[in-house]
Design a protein around this motif. Structure first.
Motif, mmCIF file in Angstrom:
data_model
loop_
_atom_site.group_PDB
_atom_site.id
_atom_site.type_symbol
_atom_site.label_atom_id
_atom_site.label_comp_id
_atom_site.label_asym_id
_atom_site.label_seq_id
_atom_site.Cartn_x
_atom_site.Cartn_y
_atom_site.Cartn_z
ATOM 1 N N VAL A 279 -75.306 27.487 -80.393
ATOM 2 C CA VAL A 279 -74.390 27.857 -79.317
ATOM 3 C C VAL A 279 -73.562 29.071 -79.736
ATOM 4 C CG1 VAL A 279 -72.410 27.139 -77.922
ATOM 5 C CG2 VAL A 279 -74.243 25.500 -78.423
ATOM 6 N N PHE A 280 -73.642 30.129 -78.941
ATOM 7 C CA PHE A 280 -72.790 31.298 -79.137
ATOM 8 C C PHE A 280 -71.439 31.044 -78.468
ATOM 9 C CE2 PHE A 280 -77.043 33.148 -79.404
ATOM 10 C CZ PHE A 280 -76.924 34.005 -80.494
ATOM 11 N N VAL A 281 -70.362 31.378 -79.173
ATOM 12 C CA VAL A 281 -69.002 31.249 -78.640
ATOM 13 C C VAL A 281 -68.383 32.654 -78.697
ATOM 14 C CG1 VAL A 281 -66.770 30.102 -78.876
ATOM 15 C CG2 VAL A 281 -68.872 28.883 -79.502
ATOM 16 N N ILE A 282 -68.286 33.296 -77.539
ATOM 17 C CA ILE A 282 -67.989 34.727 -77.492
ATOM 18 C C ILE A 282 -66.599 35.008 -76.926
ATOM 19 C CG2 ILE A 282 -68.761 36.947 -76.594
ATOM 20 C CD1 ILE A 282 -70.683 35.589 -78.610
ATOM 21 N N ASP A 283 -65.804 35.711 -77.706
ATOM 22 C CA ASP A 283 -64.492 36.188 -77.270
ATOM 23 C C ASP A 283 -64.694 37.237 -76.176
ATOM 24 O OD1 ASP A 283 -62.003 37.372 -76.991
ATOM 25 O OD2 ASP A 283 -61.627 37.564 -79.140
ATOM 26 N N SER A 284 -64.122 36.982 -75.007
ATOM 27 C CA SER A 284 -64.259 37.894 -73.869
ATOM 28 C C SER A 284 -62.883 38.346 -73.391
ATOM 29 C CB SER A 284 -65.034 37.201 -72.734
ATOM 30 O OG SER A 284 -65.344 38.084 -71.695
ATOM 31 N N SER A 285 -61.967 38.528 -74.346
ATOM 32 C CA SER A 285 -60.579 38.858 -74.014
ATOM 33 C C SER A 285 -60.431 40.299 -73.564
ATOM 34 C CB SER A 285 -59.684 38.599 -75.230
ATOM 35 O OG SER A 285 -60.125 39.351 -76.345
ATOM 36 N N ARG A 286 -59.257 40.618 -73.039
ATOM 37 C CA ARG A 286 -59.017 41.945 -72.486
ATOM 38 C C ARG A 286 -58.958 43.023 -73.565
ATOM 39 N NH1 ARG A 286 -54.003 39.387 -71.923
ATOM 40 N NH2 ARG A 286 -54.496 38.869 -69.746
ATOM 41 N N SER A 287 -58.759 42.635 -74.821
ATOM 42 C CA SER A 287 -58.690 43.634 -75.894
ATOM 43 C C SER A 287 -60.054 44.239 -76.225
ATOM 44 C CB SER A 287 -58.093 43.008 -77.161
ATOM 45 O OG SER A 287 -58.891 41.921 -77.601
ATOM 46 N N ILE A 288 -61.105 43.618 -75.746
ATOM 47 C CA ILE A 288 -62.455 44.132 -75.980
ATOM 48 C C ILE A 288 -62.800 45.133 -74.874
ATOM 49 C CG2 ILE A 288 -64.904 43.534 -76.171
ATOM 50 C CD1 ILE A 288 -64.046 40.800 -77.200
ATOM 51 N N ARG A 289 -63.074 46.353 -75.265
ATOM 52 C CA ARG A 289 -63.409 47.384 -74.291
ATOM 53 C C ARG A 289 -64.796 47.122 -73.688
ATOM 54 N NH1 ARG A 289 -62.358 52.591 -77.961
ATOM 55 N NH2 ARG A 289 -63.609 51.251 -79.322
ATOM 56 N N PRO A 290 -65.032 47.597 -72.476
ATOM 57 C CA PRO A 290 -66.320 47.335 -71.815
ATOM 58 C C PRO A 290 -67.540 47.728 -72.642
ATOM 59 C CG PRO A 290 -64.752 48.209 -70.240
ATOM 60 C CD PRO A 290 -64.085 48.295 -71.586
ATOM 61 N N ASN A 291 -67.496 48.905 -73.301
ATOM 62 C CA ASN A 291 -68.661 49.319 -74.087
ATOM 63 C C ASN A 291 -68.854 48.436 -75.315
ATOM 64 O OD1 ASN A 291 -66.261 50.466 -75.139
ATOM 65 N ND2 ASN A 291 -67.404 52.047 -76.220
ATOM 66 N N ASP A 292 -67.756 47.907 -75.876
ATOM 67 C CA ASP A 292 -67.864 46.985 -77.002
ATOM 68 C C ASP A 292 -68.396 45.623 -76.548
ATOM 69 O OD1 ASP A 292 -67.025 48.788 -78.914
ATOM 70 O OD2 ASP A 292 -64.902 48.278 -78.672
ATOM 71 N N TYR A 293 -68.025 45.226 -75.349
ATOM 72 C CA TYR A 293 -68.563 43.987 -74.780
ATOM 73 C C TYR A 293 -70.084 44.099 -74.649
ATOM 74 C CZ TYR A 293 -69.111 40.060 -71.535
ATOM 75 O OH TYR A 293 -69.492 38.887 -70.918
ATOM 76 N N GLU A 294 -70.571 45.257 -74.258
ATOM 77 C CA GLU A 294 -72.016 45.475 -74.155
ATOM 78 C C GLU A 294 -72.666 45.428 -75.533
ATOM 79 O OE1 GLU A 294 -73.830 45.578 -71.358
ATOM 80 O OE2 GLU A 294 -71.926 45.124 -70.364
ATOM 81 N N ARG A 295 -71.965 45.904 -76.552
ATOM 82 C CA ARG A 295 -72.498 45.844 -77.916
ATOM 83 C C ARG A 295 -72.652 44.388 -78.377
ATOM 84 N NH1 ARG A 295 -69.021 50.591 -78.829
ATOM 85 N NH2 ARG A 295 -70.379 52.385 -79.265
ATOM 86 N N VAL A 296 -71.723 43.542 -77.987
ATOM 87 C CA VAL A 296 -71.832 42.125 -78.344
ATOM 88 C C VAL A 296 -73.071 41.517 -77.684
ATOM 89 C CG1 VAL A 296 -70.756 39.852 -78.152
ATOM 90 C CG2 VAL A 296 -69.358 41.841 -78.704
ATOM 91 N N LYS A 297 -73.305 41.862 -76.438
ATOM 92 C CA LYS A 297 -74.492 41.362 -75.739
ATOM 93 C C LYS A 297 -75.770 41.848 -76.419
ATOM 94 C CE LYS A 297 -74.084 41.747 -71.159
ATOM 95 N NZ LYS A 297 -73.623 42.271 -69.844
ATOM 96 N N THR A 298 -75.773 43.091 -76.860
ATOM 97 C CA THR A 298 -76.930 43.625 -77.582
ATOM 98 C C THR A 298 -77.130 42.886 -78.898
ATOM 99 O OG1 THR A 298 -76.653 45.817 -76.600
ATOM 100 C CG2 THR A 298 -77.906 45.692 -78.653
ATOM 101 N N PHE A 299 -76.040 42.599 -79.586
ATOM 102 C CA PHE A 299 -76.105 41.846 -80.843
ATOM 103 C C PHE A 299 -76.741 40.474 -80.613
ATOM 104 C CE2 PHE A 299 -73.871 38.601 -83.438
ATOM 105 C CZ PHE A 299 -74.376 38.927 -84.690
ATOM 106 N N ILE A 300 -76.320 39.795 -79.569
ATOM 107 C CA ILE A 300 -76.873 38.472 -79.262
ATOM 108 C C ILE A 300 -78.374 38.569 -78.983
ATOM 109 C CG2 ILE A 300 -76.843 36.557 -77.608
ATOM 110 C CD1 ILE A 300 -73.832 37.236 -77.165
ATOM 111 N N ILE A 301 -78.761 39.539 -78.181
ATOM 112 C CA ILE A 301 -80.179 39.697 -77.829
ATOM 113 C C ILE A 301 -81.014 40.026 -79.059
ATOM 114 C CG2 ILE A 301 -81.799 41.186 -76.574
ATOM 115 C CD1 ILE A 301 -79.655 41.321 -74.336
ATOM 116 N N ASN A 302 -80.509 40.876 -79.932
ATOM 117 C CA ASN A 302 -81.241 41.205 -81.152
ATOM 118 C C ASN A 302 -81.340 40.003 -82.087
ATOM 119 O OD1 ASN A 302 -81.923 43.845 -80.538
ATOM 120 N ND2 ASN A 302 -80.043 44.690 -81.397
#
Length: 237
Positions: free
Chosen positions: A54-77
């Motif tokens: 189970v992935f538990v992902i911080d989705s708080s406002r301090s994460i910029r949109p492009n960094d949020y996309e990087r997290v998604k890429t990390f999960i997929i990889n």
């Protein structure tokens, strides 16, 4: 005559140099992109023990949109070297801000392609950072048999991977300890100015194998090979 031949020779050499300049040799890129990572991992999927992951992902406002996309890429990889199926590794994911949002449970998807599509479709919550609440949800809901976790008697490893970029707005020590006592192995990944003491309070021991801190979201991809080795039973394929 000798002067004429010498002149012709020089003319031919100069034309060859000009031609070479017009058609330079191609330069091979050394950059390692997402496609390269996915291709290599797909060729060598992890055939280790099955997992309830189970992935538990911080989705708080301090994460910029492009960094949020990087997290998604990390999960997929990271998914690329896991064998996703009901009998092998089951994958769930929840993200959290001020509240916890379950994106999909361990029993929602049966193929890697379905999981990848769900990850790509995630939307940024951009609210608070209730990390303790997210761990509580993982313990009390995500890792239950009703949500797809296999019975504890089967000894299927239960893995929670927490990715966060900031200080929790709630307490994490007690609930993280309770989750670990319940048999959940927790990997804590901090990005940026995260307090290492907090990460160690979350992650399983030994901390050297379960707690990681990277400077920014661009560097999170450096952890892919580390987790490939760990989740594939120590084999670097």
């Amino acid at each position: 005559m000798r002067s004429l031949l010498l002149g012709l020779f020089c003319l031919l050499c100069c034309d060859a140099v000009r031609l070479d300049r017009r058609h330079p040799r191609p330069v091979m890129s050394r950059e390692r992109n997402e496609t390269t990572i996915q291709t290599k991992a797909a060729e060598n999927p992890c055939k280790g023990v099955p997992l309830d992951f189970v992935f538990v992902i911080d989705s708080s406002r301090s994460i910029r949109p492009n960094d949020y996309e990087r997290v998604k890429t990390f999960i997929i990889n990271l998914l690329q070297f896991l064998e996703v199926s009901p009998d092998a590794t089951r994958v769930g994911l929840l993200q959290y801000g001020s509240v916890v949002q379950n994106e999909f449970s361990l029993n929602n998807y049966t193929t890697k392609a379905e999981v990848e599509q769900a990850v790509r479709g995630m939307e940024h919550l951009a609210t608070g950072t209730m990390t303790g609440l997210a761990i509580q949800y993982a313990l009390e809901t995500a890792f239950t048999e009703a949500e797809g976790a296999r019975p504890a008697s089967l000894n299927i490893p239960r893995i929670a991977m927490i990715v966060t970029d900031g200080r929790p707005q709630d307490t994490v020590e007690e609930i993280a300890a309770e989750a670990r006592r319940a048999g959940i192995q927790i990997f804590a990944i901090g990005v940026g100015r995260v307090d290492m003491k907090t990460l160690k309070a979350i992650g399983s021991e030994p901390h050297s194998e379960h707690v990681y801190l990277v400077a920014n979201f661009s560097q999170i991809e450096t952890l892919i090979s580390v987790f490939q080795s760990k989740l594939c039973g120590g084999e670097q394929r």
